[in-house]
Design a protein around this motif. Sequence first.
Motif, short mmCIF file in Angstrom:
data_model
loop_
_atom_site.label_atom_id
_atom_site.label_comp_id
_atom_site.label_asym_id
_atom_site.label_seq_id
_atom_site.Cartn_x
_atom_site.Cartn_y
_atom_site.Cartn_z
N LEU A 141 -0.88 -4.00 -10.88
CA LEU A 141 -0.92 -5.06 -9.87
C LEU A 141 0.46 -5.35 -9.29
N TYR A 142 1.46 -5.34 -10.15
CA TYR A 142 2.83 -5.60 -9.69
C TYR A 142 3.28 -4.50 -8.72
N LYS A 143 3.04 -3.25 -9.10
CA LYS A 143 3.43 -2.13 -8.23
C LYS A 143 2.69 -2.18 -6.91
N SER A 144 1.41 -2.55 -6.96
CA SER A 144 0.61 -2.66 -5.75
C SER A 144 1.17 -3.75 -4.83
N SER A 145 1.53 -4.89 -5.40
CA SER A 145 2.07 -5.97 -4.58
C SER A 145 3.45 -5.60 -4.03
N GLN A 146 4.22 -4.84 -4.77
CA GLN A 146 5.53 -4.39 -4.29
C GLN A 146 5.36 -3.44 -3.11
N ASN A 147 4.39 -2.54 -3.19
CA ASN A 147 4.15 -1.59 -2.11
C ASN A 147 3.67 -2.31 -0.85
N GLN A 148 2.84 -3.33 -1.00
CA GLN A 148 2.35 -4.09 0.15
C GLN A 148 3.45 -4.90 0.81
N SER A 149 4.37 -5.42 0.02
CA SER A 149 5.43 -6.24 0.60
C SER A 149 6.49 -5.39 1.28
#
Length: 84
Positions: A67-75
Amino acid sequence: MKKENSQQQNQLDFEPFYEALEDDPKLLDEAIEILLDMVELETNSVKKVALYIKEDSRNLYNEITKLYKSSQNQSNTPSCCGGH
């Protein structure tokens, strides 16, 4: 003997608390938020909790990092290029 009775009494006192958390997901969420707020104040505590989760519940650890990596990619995606 007194020590055993005291320990047993302490466990019995928490049983309704545990049952309430199991029965009501909202209460569990609130309890977790409070716990995280408490842990956040102590850097070493955050590391201990992360290590505990990593060692004891690998699936949860993997989900959190995913989830953290996913949110980093989206930001990192510019707002002007939202998939158009």
